[in-house]
Scaffold this motif. Structure first.
Motif, PDB file in Angstrom:
ATOM      1  N   ILE A 123       9.484   4.410   0.704  1.00 29.77           N
ATOM      2  CA  ILE A 123      10.385   5.016   1.671  1.00 29.77           C
ATOM      3  C   ILE A 123      11.337   3.935   2.174  1.00 29.77           C
ATOM      4  CG2 ILE A 123      10.565   6.210   3.870  1.00 29.77           C
ATOM      5  CD1 ILE A 123       7.755   7.298   3.413  1.00 29.77           C
ATOM      6  N   LEU A 124      12.596   4.045   1.783  1.00 29.61           N
ATOM      7  CA  LEU A 124      13.581   3.053   2.208  1.00 29.61           C
ATOM      8  C   LEU A 124      14.130   3.390   3.585  1.00 29.61           C
ATOM      9  CD1 LEU A 124      15.493   2.647  -1.175  1.00 29.61           C
ATOM     10  CD2 LEU A 124      13.614   1.263  -0.283  1.00 29.61           C
ATOM     11  N   ILE A 125      14.382   4.673   3.805  1.00 34.75           N
ATOM     12  CA  ILE A 125      14.815   5.149   5.122  1.00 34.75           C
ATOM     13  C   ILE A 125      14.022   6.410   5.419  1.00 34.75           C
ATOM     14  CG2 ILE A 125      16.738   5.938   6.542  1.00 34.75           C
ATOM     15  CD1 ILE A 125      18.628   4.504   4.673  1.00 34.75           C
ATOM     16  N   ALA A 126      13.252   6.404   6.458  1.00 34.08           N
ATOM     17  CA  ALA A 126      12.411   7.550   6.784  1.00 34.08           C
ATOM     18  C   ALA A 126      13.155   8.514   7.700  1.00 34.08           C
ATOM     19  CB  ALA A 126      11.114   7.091   7.454  1.00 34.08           C
ATOM     20  N   ASP A 131       6.577  10.383   5.903  1.00 29.74           N
ATOM     21  CA  ASP A 131       5.687   9.250   5.653  1.00 29.74           C
ATOM     22  C   ASP A 131       5.137   9.395   4.240  1.00 29.74           C
ATOM     23  OD1 ASP A 131       3.511  11.083   5.712  1.00 29.74           O
ATOM     24  OD2 ASP A 131       3.357  10.850   7.888  1.00 29.74           O
ATOM     25  N   TYR A 132       4.213   8.504   3.858  1.00 31.93           N
ATOM     26  CA  TYR A 132       3.734   8.488   2.479  1.00 31.93           C
ATOM     27  C   TYR A 132       2.812   9.663   2.139  1.00 31.93           C
ATOM     28  CZ  TYR A 132       5.863   3.997   1.539  1.00 31.93           C
ATOM     29  OH  TYR A 132       6.787   2.999   1.335  1.00 31.93           O
ATOM     30  N   LYS A 336      12.788   5.605  -2.722  1.00 32.63           N
ATOM     31  CA  LYS A 336      12.932   4.908  -4.003  1.00 32.63           C
ATOM     32  C   LYS A 336      11.732   5.237  -4.873  1.00 32.63           C
ATOM     33  CE  LYS A 336      12.878   0.145  -5.820  1.00 32.63           C
ATOM     34  NZ  LYS A 336      12.850  -1.286  -5.423  1.00 32.63           N
ATOM     35  N   LYS A 337      11.990   5.667  -6.107  1.00 29.94           N
ATOM     36  CA  LYS A 337      10.906   6.015  -7.021  1.00 29.94           C
ATOM     37  C   LYS A 337      11.002   5.187  -8.295  1.00 29.94           C
ATOM     38  CE  LYS A 337       9.561  10.625  -5.567  1.00 29.94           C
ATOM     39  NZ  LYS A 337       9.061  11.935  -6.041  1.00 29.94           N
ATOM     40  N   GLN A 338       9.852   4.647  -8.687  1.00 32.17           N
ATOM     41  CA  GLN A 338       9.759   3.871  -9.912  1.00 32.17           C
ATOM     42  C   GLN A 338       8.299   3.796 -10.325  1.00 32.17           C
ATOM     43  OE1 GLN A 338      11.396   0.107  -8.554  1.00 32.17           O
ATOM     44  NE2 GLN A 338       9.359  -0.696  -8.132  1.00 32.17           N
TER      45      GLN A 338
END
Length: 399
Positions: A123-126, A131-132, A336-338
């Motif tokens: 989470i770059l900007i919540a 949350d996760y 961000k996803k990776q």
């Protein structure tokens, strides 16, 4: 007595070496032709490309490239900690062969445990409440769901369209003069919404051939054009193309990439690429109320494994802040996803102005989705015209 005979002396014949050399050249040329023929005869999705090479390079740790440079210039080795300056070739080869990083157990568990790969996201900007435990995710439909014919509630869709059409906007003050500058597409075309599916309550079955997320894309195109921004929407049934070519659902981005590349070649005016999805989360995470009206919340997804990551992140960040300012609570944030459990690029390596947005979840109505599409168009148009103003050339001074 035996006569003495001189020993046999082997004399090298230049012609023999020349024949061997010619044979090697001929065999080498034949093998090259066969290899090229094999590569060009493969189906497009299996041919080597810049994206596939990028995928392969992504499996190498960054330290491997530093060590590669250090072979030529030892100065680069100083960038690494002392205990890691020595290359572990066995670990490197194991990672390359299996896509598993021995130093990170998540690379194994993420592909084996359902939902575990979500924690590769960041989470770059919540946004509000993000949350996760509730970051956006997409569930792949079973094959029987992709093949099934489901009855849709057309009334719900028509009512939403009629309601939104009752809110006309004044003519735009500026336009792109007929140029289509925004390309809207849907990698997971059949993602749908439970309120629009008759008799369906299982969120894992929220898929439909025609009443799906593409309707949101059409609405976004209409709203952008109301604000003077020319847009085009692609509604290619990606799932149908996957089934036709015997490809897996996980290869959807490879398939949608073909449509994006073709569109960019046909239309040089395209500046922004928008891939619209719907989240698999339930209503309490994907809905908000603004001025008494309910909206489907929007999440910005940025692929962390593409060369245009920084530019894409900047675009998503600015759109998030604008949305927070004009529609508080509508944005769920920038994620961000990776990693092994996700695509990691989402075709965003094709442009620095590429974004993936999740609009709503399985429980949202088309009325809520259309409100959010209009809100996003409002925010995007403000960003677009401001960017055009900044990039416009300064008129020459009068002498």
């Amino acid at each position: 007595m035996k006569r003495w005979r001189p020993p046999h002396v082997m004399i090298a014949v230049p012609g023999a070496s020349l024949k061997k050399l010619l044979m090697l050249v001929v065999v080498g040329c034949m093998m090259m032709v066969m290899l090229i023929g094999a590569l060009t005869s493969l189906r497009p999705e299996y041919r080597p490309s810049s994206s596939s090479i990028n995928d392969m390079a992504a499996h190498f740790p960054q330290e491997a490239f530093v060590r590669l440079f250090a072979l030529e210039n030892g100065y680069f080795a100083q960038l690494l900690p002392k205990e890691r300056r020595r290359t572990n070739y066995s670990s490197l080869l194991f990672r390359l062969a299996t896509s598993i990083n021995p130093d990170d157990p998540r690379s194994l568990l993420g592909s084996e445990l359902p939902g575990f790969a979500l924690y590769d996201s960041k989470i770059l900007i919540a946004g509000e409440g993000t949350d996760y435990t509730n970051i956006p995710y997409e569930s792949a439909p079973p094959l029987e769901v992709m093949l099934a014919e489901r009855q849709a509630s057309v009334e719900e869709l028509e009512q939403a369209e009629q309601t939104e059409n009752e809110k006309p906007l004044p003519p735009p003050r500026q336009t792109t003069e007929g140029r289509k500058v925004v390309y809207i597409y849907h990698t997971h075309t059949r993602e749908s919404y439970l309120p629009a599916l008759k008799g369906v309550t299982d969120p894992n079955l929220a898929f439909h051939r025609s009443v799906n997320v593409t309707k949101v894309g059409e609405k976004l195109m209409e709203e952008l054009e109301k604000r003077g921004i020319g847009a085009q929407v692609n509604k290619t049934d990606i799932e149908a193309e996957l089934l036709k070519k015997g490809m897996k659902y996980s290869q959807a981005y490879d398939m949608s990439r073909q449509t994006v590349v073709a569109a960019m070649k046909q239309n040089r005016d395209l500046q922004y690429l928008i891939d619209i999805h719907r989240d698999a989360h339930r209503r309490n995470y994907t809905t908000t109320t603004i001025n008494g009206a309910t909206y489907a919340r929007v999440a910005f997804i940025v692929g962390g494994e593409n060369a245009e990551y920084e530019k894409n992140l900047q675009l998503a960040t600015e759109l998030h802040h604008l949305m927070q300012k004009k529609y508080p609570g509508l944005s769920r944030g920038v994620i961000k996803k990776q990693g092994a459990g996700t695509d990691g690029k989402f075709n965003q390596d094709l442009s620095g102005n590429a974004i993936l947005i999740e609009i709503g979840g399985v429980d949202n109505t088309f009325a809520e989705l259309f409100r959010s599409a209009a809100a996003f168009a409002d925010v995007f148009s403000e960003y677009y015209w401001q960017a055009e103003k900044v990039q416009a050339p300064t008129p020459p001074e009068k002498k």
